[in-house]
Design an enzyme around this catalytic site. Structure first.
Site, mmCIF file in Angstrom:
data_model
loop_
_atom_site.group_PDB
_atom_site.id
_atom_site.type_symbol
_atom_site.label_atom_id
_atom_site.label_comp_id
_atom_site.label_asym_id
_atom_site.label_seq_id
_atom_site.Cartn_x
_atom_site.Cartn_y
_atom_site.Cartn_z
ATOM 1 C CE1 TYR A 10 -20.889 15.641 22.544
ATOM 2 C CE2 TYR A 10 -19.357 13.928 21.829
ATOM 3 C CZ TYR A 10 -19.702 14.940 22.705
ATOM 4 O OH TYR A 10 -18.866 15.258 23.737
ATOM 5 C CB ILE A 11 -18.536 16.116 16.899
ATOM 6 C CG1 ILE A 11 -18.131 15.052 17.928
ATOM 7 C CG2 ILE A 11 -17.418 17.136 16.727
ATOM 8 C CD1 ILE A 11 -16.995 14.147 17.474
ATOM 9 C CG LEU A 32 -32.807 13.581 11.328
ATOM 10 C CD1 LEU A 32 -34.261 14.032 11.529
ATOM 11 C CD2 LEU A 32 -31.888 14.358 12.281
ATOM 12 C CG PHE A 71 -19.207 16.582 11.568
ATOM 13 C CD1 PHE A 71 -18.264 16.502 12.587
ATOM 14 C CD2 PHE A 71 -19.495 17.822 11.027
ATOM 15 C CE1 PHE A 71 -17.627 17.640 13.050
ATOM 16 C CE2 PHE A 71 -18.864 18.964 11.483
ATOM 17 C CZ PHE A 71 -17.927 18.882 12.495
ATOM 18 C CB SER A 115 -11.164 8.467 13.893
ATOM 19 O OG SER A 115 -11.035 7.682 15.047
ATOM 20 C CE1 TYR A 139 -15.741 5.732 12.764
ATOM 21 C CE2 TYR A 139 -13.865 5.350 14.202
ATOM 22 C CZ TYR A 139 -14.811 6.206 13.664
ATOM 23 O OH TYR A 139 -14.801 7.533 14.017
ATOM 24 C CE LYS A 143 -14.752 8.470 10.403
ATOM 25 N NZ LYS A 143 -15.603 9.582 9.981
ATOM 26 C CB ILE A 205 -14.205 -2.246 32.848
ATOM 27 C CG1 ILE A 205 -14.661 -1.187 33.849
ATOM 28 C CG2 ILE A 205 -12.807 -1.929 32.324
ATOM 29 C CD1 ILE A 205 -13.706 -1.006 35.033
ATOM 30 N NE ARG A 280 -15.484 -1.957 23.247
ATOM 31 C CZ ARG A 280 -15.960 -0.725 23.250
ATOM 32 N NH1 ARG A 280 -17.245 -0.515 23.241
ATOM 33 N NH2 ARG A 280 -15.151 0.319 23.241
HETATM 34 P P1 NAD Z 1 -22.941 10.998 15.742
HETATM 35 O O1 NAD Z 1 -23.458 9.626 15.444
HETATM 36 O O2 NAD Z 1 -23.504 11.732 16.887
HETATM 37 O O3 NAD Z 1 -23.073 11.904 14.437
HETATM 38 C C1 NAD Z 1 -23.061 11.393 13.136
HETATM 39 C C2 NAD Z 1 -24.213 12.025 12.391
HETATM 40 O O4 NAD Z 1 -24.187 11.579 11.031
HETATM 41 C C3 NAD Z 1 -25.586 11.638 12.968
HETATM 42 O O5 NAD Z 1 -26.354 12.804 13.166
HETATM 43 C C4 NAD Z 1 -26.180 10.735 11.898
HETATM 44 O O6 NAD Z 1 -27.604 10.834 11.852
HETATM 45 C C5 NAD Z 1 -25.509 11.253 10.648
HETATM 46 N N1 NAD Z 1 -25.418 10.246 9.588
HETATM 47 C C6 NAD Z 1 -24.979 8.967 9.686
HETATM 48 N N2 NAD Z 1 -25.053 8.355 8.504
HETATM 49 C C7 NAD Z 1 -25.552 9.265 7.630
HETATM 50 C C8 NAD Z 1 -25.872 9.226 6.255
HETATM 51 N N3 NAD Z 1 -25.701 8.128 5.525
HETATM 52 N N4 NAD Z 1 -26.363 10.352 5.682
HETATM 53 C C9 NAD Z 1 -26.565 11.485 6.404
HETATM 54 N N5 NAD Z 1 -26.274 11.575 7.714
HETATM 55 C C10 NAD Z 1 -25.780 10.472 8.321
HETATM 56 O O7 NAD Z 1 -21.358 10.850 15.889
HETATM 57 P P2 NAD Z 1 -20.283 11.907 16.424
HETATM 58 O O8 NAD Z 1 -19.698 11.332 17.660
HETATM 59 O O9 NAD Z 1 -20.834 13.277 16.432
HETATM 60 O O10 NAD Z 1 -19.179 11.796 15.272
HETATM 61 C C11 NAD Z 1 -19.106 12.724 14.190
HETATM 62 C C12 NAD Z 1 -17.927 12.370 13.309
HETATM 63 O O11 NAD Z 1 -16.725 12.391 14.080
HETATM 64 C C13 NAD Z 1 -18.002 10.979 12.697
HETATM 65 O O12 NAD Z 1 -17.479 11.043 11.384
HETATM 66 C C14 NAD Z 1 -17.091 10.156 13.584
HETATM 67 O O13 NAD Z 1 -16.566 9.051 12.886
HETATM 68 C C15 NAD Z 1 -16.025 11.165 13.940
HETATM 69 N N6 NAD Z 1 -15.298 10.879 15.192
HETATM 70 C C16 NAD Z 1 -15.961 10.902 16.386
HETATM 71 C C17 NAD Z 1 -15.249 10.679 17.566
HETATM 72 C C18 NAD Z 1 -15.921 10.745 18.918
HETATM 73 O O14 NAD Z 1 -15.222 10.638 19.943
HETATM 74 N N7 NAD Z 1 -17.238 10.920 19.017
HETATM 75 C C19 NAD Z 1 -13.882 10.398 17.507
HETATM 76 C C20 NAD Z 1 -13.242 10.357 16.283
HETATM 77 C C21 NAD Z 1 -13.967 10.627 15.118
#
Ligand code: NAD
Length: 323
Positions: A10-11, A32, A71, A115, A139, A143, A205, A280
């Site tokens: 996503y990000i 993936l 990421f 995070s 988790y 981080k 919720i 949770r």
């Molecule tokens: P996401 O699950 O959409 O993206 C993570 C990506 O990493 C996925 O495409 C997944 O396939 C890939 N991935 C996972 N394990 C892997 C591995 N072993 N090797 C290669 N690729 C791998 O999550 P997101 O929401 O986009 O989060 C991205 C980052 O931001 C993460 O590190 C997450 O901890 C951090 N984060 C997200 C949020 C949020 O609100 N979404 C908040 C704080 C921190």
């Protein structure tokens, strides 16, 4: 060229788009496991697990990588409570492999996805970067430890890094090219929008007895495009020889779960059935960022400063995907 691990997520995918729009060349490494190839808007794509040292080394061999945006991670707080070993293996083990491959190839600039989960229950609000680090979940701990490892690599091996501590990412590319796509969906706004579109019967919720104005958890939501821009600014900061450090990214305003549902009702004009359930494990009551440091030092300025505008982009993407 910039390496983006987890760039099919996503990000990561929104940041790849932002990098491409800013004129950078990008290569994505993603296994993936949670990401989608369709979200990666570059042909430079390597499907590999970041724990696979040989595959990562081959990517560094093939592409002239100058800096890394990291990421790739497992991202669910409750899942990490149930299965900490898996979380430490990917989030810590994978990061260590990446750092060692970077070191072997003389690449020393890194932007890390940290995070708000590292802080645990806030002792001060809004939360500044020097707030005590007391994660409530594996988790969050994964981080926090990665951040410490980065500081060690900076001291010992001359790495420079920026840890971006995101609060809750929300929204989608306003042009609708890509958006949030988790399977199963575990983030509040898309879950609420799925209930609005009839894809799920109701929103649960988790906890209505928190010490918050309406009893439900409060979070600081930040638009994914604003997050993506912060990464480009962090890269520029490091390229200009800027100091390593950690920055909160949020808009500095909290919305409760009930408020999020209300905003989603307003934006979609749909009914959203709700069920109340227990808390949770691992979820703090309130997380709101003091993000002034990023504004001051990275010159970051969020464009989306209210939840309606974030939900609108998320809803537009969901409807587009469904049509
Ligand atoms: P996401 O699950 O959409 O993206 C993570 C990506 O990493 C996925 O495409 C997944 O396939 C890939 N991935 C996972 N394990 C892997 C591995 N072993 N090797 C290669 N690729 C791998 O999550 P997101 O929401 O986009 O989060 C991205 C980052 O931001 C993460 O590190 C997450 O901890 C951090 N984060 C997200 C949020 C949020 O609100 N979404 C908040 C704080 C921190």
């Amino acid at each position: 060229m910039i390496l983006v691990t987890g760039g099919a997520g996503y990000i990561g995918s929104h940041t790849v788009l932002e990098l491409l729009r800013s004129g950078y060349e990008v290569v994505v490494v993603d296994d993936l496991s949670a990401g989608h190839r369709e979200l990666v808007l570059t042909d430079n794509f390597v499907q590999a697990d970041i724990r696979d040292r040989a595959a990562l080394s081959a990517a560094f061999q093939q592409y002239p990588i100058e800096a890394v945006l990291h990421f790739a991670a497992l991202t669910s707080v409750p899942e990490s409570v149930a299965d900490p070993g898996r979380y430490y293996d990917v989030n810590l083990g994978g990061t260590l492999v990446l750092l060692e491959v970077m070191r072997a190839f003389g690449v020393t600039r890194l932007v890390f996805s940290s995070s708000a989960a590292i802080y645990g229950d806030p002792q001060r609000l809004p939360i500044p970067e020097d707030h005590p680090i007391r994660p409530k979940s594996p988790y969050g701990r994964s981080k926090a430890v990665c951040e410490e490892i980065l500081a060690d690599y900076a001291r010992a091996y001359g790495f420079s890094y920026v840890s971006l501590r995101y609060f809750n990412a929300a929204g989608s590319d306003p042009e609708g090219k890509i958006g949030e796509w988790h399977e199963p969906e575990c983030h509040l706004i898309p879950i609420v929008l799925e209930a609005a579109s009839g894809k799920r019967p109701y929103v649960e919720i988790f906890g209505t007895d928190y010490e918050t104005p309406d009893g439900t958890g409060v979070r600081d939501y930040i638009h994914v495009v604003d997050l993506a821009q912060a990464h480009v600014l962090a890269l520029e900061h490091l390229a200009a020889g800027g100091e390593s450090g950690a920055y909160n990214l949020g808009i500095g305003r909290g919305y409760s779960v009930r408020e999020v549902i209300e905003v989603c009702r307003k934006v979609t004009g749909r009914k959203i059935p709700v069920r109340e359930g227990p808390r949770r494990p691992g979820d703090p009551a309130i997380l709101v960022a003091d993000a002034r440091r990023a504004q001051r030092e990275l010159h970051w300025q969020p464009r989306y400063t209210n939840l309606e505008s974030m939900v609108e982009t998320a809803w537009a993407w969901m409807r587009r995907r469904e049509s």
